[in-house]
Design a protein around this motif. Structure first.
Motif, PDB file in Angstrom:
ATOM      1  N   ASP A 138       0.666  -1.306   0.028  1.00  0.00           N
ATOM      2  CA  ASP A 138      -0.057  -0.121  -0.112  1.00  0.00           C
ATOM      3  C   ASP A 138       0.927   1.175  -0.032  1.00  0.00           C
ATOM      4  OD1 ASP A 138      -2.255  -1.532   0.001  1.00  0.00           O
ATOM      5  OD2 ASP A 138      -2.150  -1.681   2.313  1.00  0.00           O
ATOM      6  N   THR A 139       2.165   1.113  -0.317  1.00  0.00           N
ATOM      7  CA  THR A 139       3.135   2.294  -0.156  1.00  0.00           C
ATOM      8  C   THR A 139       2.660   3.134  -1.393  1.00  0.00           C
ATOM      9  OG1 THR A 139       4.849   0.883   0.742  1.00  0.00           O
ATOM     10  CG2 THR A 139       5.419   3.023  -0.136  1.00  0.00           C
ATOM     11  N   PRO A 140       2.545   4.627  -1.064  1.00  0.00           N
ATOM     12  CA  PRO A 140       2.132   5.247  -2.445  1.00  0.00           C
ATOM     13  C   PRO A 140       3.490   5.315  -3.298  1.00  0.00           C
ATOM     14  CG  PRO A 140       1.849   6.417  -0.294  1.00  0.00           C
ATOM     15  CD  PRO A 140       2.404   5.142   0.115  1.00  0.00           C
ATOM     16  N   ASP A 141       2.943   5.435  -4.838  1.00  0.00           N
ATOM     17  CA  ASP A 141       3.980   5.365  -5.654  1.00  0.00           C
ATOM     18  C   ASP A 141       5.466   6.077  -5.494  1.00  0.00           C
ATOM     19  OD1 ASP A 141       2.464   3.397  -6.809  1.00  0.00           O
ATOM     20  OD2 ASP A 141       1.776   4.593  -8.407  1.00  0.00           O
ATOM     21  N   GLN A 142       5.023   7.287  -5.236  1.00  0.00           N
ATOM     22  CA  GLN A 142       6.271   8.394  -4.842  1.00  0.00           C
ATOM     23  C   GLN A 142       7.297   7.914  -3.985  1.00  0.00           C
ATOM     24  OE1 GLN A 142       3.222   9.169  -4.060  1.00  0.00           O
ATOM     25  NE2 GLN A 142       3.109  10.688  -2.483  1.00  0.00           N
ATOM     26  N   TRP A 143       6.807   7.140  -3.131  1.00  0.00           N
ATOM     27  CA  TRP A 143       7.723   6.147  -2.076  1.00  0.00           C
ATOM     28  C   TRP A 143       8.093   4.959  -2.143  1.00  0.00           C
ATOM     29  CZ3 TRP A 143       4.104   9.261   1.856  1.00  0.00           C
ATOM     30  CH2 TRP A 143       4.500  10.433   1.842  1.00  0.00           C
ATOM     31  N   SER A 144       7.678   4.512  -3.320  1.00  0.00           N
ATOM     32  CA  SER A 144       7.992   2.895  -3.441  1.00  0.00           C
ATOM     33  C   SER A 144       9.495   2.579  -3.217  1.00  0.00           C
ATOM     34  CB  SER A 144       7.570   2.490  -4.863  1.00  0.00           C
ATOM     35  OG  SER A 144       8.136   3.223  -5.777  1.00  0.00           O
ATOM     36  N   GLY A 145      10.377   3.379  -3.476  1.00  0.00           N
ATOM     37  CA  GLY A 145      11.881   3.385  -3.305  1.00  0.00           C
ATOM     38  C   GLY A 145      12.099   3.069  -1.811  1.00  0.00           C
ATOM     39  N   TYR A 146      11.230   3.443  -0.958  1.00  0.00           N
ATOM     40  CA  TYR A 146      11.553   2.937   0.445  1.00  0.00           C
ATOM     41  C   TYR A 146      11.333   1.692   0.807  1.00  0.00           C
ATOM     42  CZ  TYR A 146      12.487   8.137   1.308  1.00  0.00           C
ATOM     43  OH  TYR A 146      12.986   9.351   1.523  1.00  0.00           O
ATOM     44  N   ILE A 147      10.564   1.012   0.142  1.00  0.00           N
ATOM     45  CA  ILE A 147      10.337  -0.652   0.332  1.00  0.00           C
ATOM     46  C   ILE A 147      11.919  -1.101   0.423  1.00  0.00           C
ATOM     47  CG2 ILE A 147       9.470  -2.697  -0.409  1.00  0.00           C
ATOM     48  CD1 ILE A 147       7.032  -0.928  -1.867  1.00  0.00           C
ATOM     49  N   ASN A 148      12.565  -0.886  -0.805  1.00  0.00           N
ATOM     50  CA  ASN A 148      13.773  -1.526  -0.783  1.00  0.00           C
ATOM     51  C   ASN A 148      14.920  -0.780   0.056  1.00  0.00           C
ATOM     52  OD1 ASN A 148      13.693  -3.292  -2.779  1.00  0.00           O
ATOM     53  ND2 ASN A 148      13.918  -1.824  -4.540  1.00  0.00           N
ATOM     54  N   ALA A 149      14.618   0.523   0.486  1.00  0.00           N
ATOM     55  CA  ALA A 149      15.502   1.248   1.644  1.00  0.00           C
ATOM     56  C   ALA A 149      15.702   0.436   2.707  1.00  0.00           C
ATOM     57  CB  ALA A 149      15.171   2.785   1.589  1.00  0.00           C
ATOM     58  N   ASN A 150      14.355   0.127   3.312  1.00  0.00           N
ATOM     59  CA  ASN A 150      14.267  -0.775   4.581  1.00  0.00           C
ATOM     60  C   ASN A 150      14.897  -2.138   4.355  1.00  0.00           C
ATOM     61  OD1 ASN A 150      11.784   0.304   6.620  1.00  0.00           O
ATOM     62  ND2 ASN A 150      11.974   1.284   4.544  1.00  0.00           N
ATOM     63  N   VAL A 151      14.893  -2.868   3.229  1.00  0.00           N
ATOM     64  CA  VAL A 151      15.654  -3.869   3.104  1.00  0.00           C
ATOM     65  C   VAL A 151      17.190  -3.596   3.125  1.00  0.00           C
ATOM     66  CG1 VAL A 151      16.019  -6.025   1.487  1.00  0.00           C
ATOM     67  CG2 VAL A 151      13.714  -5.097   1.834  1.00  0.00           C
ATOM     68  N   ASP A 152      17.581  -2.698   2.319  1.00  0.00           N
ATOM     69  CA  ASP A 152      18.877  -2.205   2.157  1.00  0.00           C
ATOM     70  C   ASP A 152      19.668  -1.754   3.548  1.00  0.00           C
ATOM     71  OD1 ASP A 152      18.525  -2.938  -0.615  1.00  0.00           O
ATOM     72  OD2 ASP A 152      18.603  -1.027  -1.395  1.00  0.00           O
ATOM     73  N   PHE A 153      19.010  -1.164   4.165  1.00  0.00           N
ATOM     74  CA  PHE A 153      19.547  -0.715   5.502  1.00  0.00           C
ATOM     75  C   PHE A 153      20.131  -1.892   6.441  1.00  0.00           C
ATOM     76  CE2 PHE A 153      19.137   0.220  10.151  1.00  0.00           C
ATOM     77  CZ  PHE A 153      19.758   1.104  10.044  1.00  0.00           C
ATOM     78  N   PHE A 154      19.357  -2.949   6.378  1.00  0.00           N
ATOM     79  CA  PHE A 154      20.002  -3.964   7.069  1.00  0.00           C
ATOM     80  C   PHE A 154      20.665  -4.955   6.482  1.00  0.00           C
ATOM     81  CE2 PHE A 154      15.642  -2.727   8.695  1.00  0.00           C
ATOM     82  CZ  PHE A 154      16.042  -2.657  10.020  1.00  0.00           C
ATOM     83  N   ASP A 155      20.778  -4.948   4.885  1.00  0.00           N
ATOM     84  CA  ASP A 155      21.698  -5.773   4.274  1.00  0.00           C
ATOM     85  C   ASP A 155      22.886  -5.103   4.529  1.00  0.00           C
ATOM     86  OD1 ASP A 155      20.073  -7.488   3.404  1.00  0.00           O
ATOM     87  OD2 ASP A 155      19.458  -6.602   1.375  1.00  0.00           O
ATOM     88  N   GLU A 156      23.110  -3.683   4.818  1.00  0.00           N
ATOM     89  CA  GLU A 156      24.476  -2.992   4.906  1.00  0.00           C
ATOM     90  C   GLU A 156      25.094  -2.994   6.181  1.00  0.00           C
ATOM     91  OE1 GLU A 156      23.359   0.620   3.262  1.00  0.00           O
ATOM     92  OE2 GLU A 156      23.198  -0.060   1.215  1.00  0.00           O
ATOM     93  N   LEU A 157      24.271  -3.790   7.172  1.00  0.00           N
ATOM     94  CA  LEU A 157      24.688  -3.713   8.794  1.00  0.00           C
ATOM     95  C   LEU A 157      25.686  -4.487   8.848  1.00  0.00           C
ATOM     96  CD1 LEU A 157      21.528  -3.138  10.697  1.00  0.00           C
ATOM     97  CD2 LEU A 157      23.093  -1.652  10.234  1.00  0.00           C
TER      98      LEU A 157
END
Ligand code: SF4
Length: 78
Positions: free
Chosen positions: A59-78
């Motif tokens: 249900d993430t608004p289209d303009q913020w769809s990049g944040y879906i990956n941002a949440n995943v990537d944050f933990f991948d980079e830890l």
């Protein structure tokens, strides 16, 4: 999972952290992030966010769809 999007940037209210039953919301440099593998989709965090930054992934608004990956990537980079 639920995700956190742009309204959280430089806000980091943290009301969501208090609500999360599995403690899967973590603090990053400019915003908070949800650990997607730990989130149990309970939805408890979403209504308490004062800036409405939290969305169910699909249900993430289209303009913020990049944040879906941002949440995943944050933990991948830890
Ligand atoms: Fe935590 Fe539930 Fe929000 Fe997922 S939906 S981050 S488990 S409060």
């Amino acid at each position: 999972p639920y995700i956190i999007a742009e309204p959280c940037v430089d806000v980091k209210d943290k009301a969501c952290i208090e609500e999360c039953p599995v403690d899967c919301i973590y603090e990053g440099g400019r915003m908070l992030y949800i650990q997607p593998d730990e989130c149990v989709d309970c939805g408890a965090c979403e209504p308490v966010c004062p800036v409405e930054a939290i969305f169910y992934e699909d249900d993430t608004p289209d303009q913020w769809s990049g944040y879906i990956n941002a949440n995943v990537d944050f933990f991948d980079e830890l």
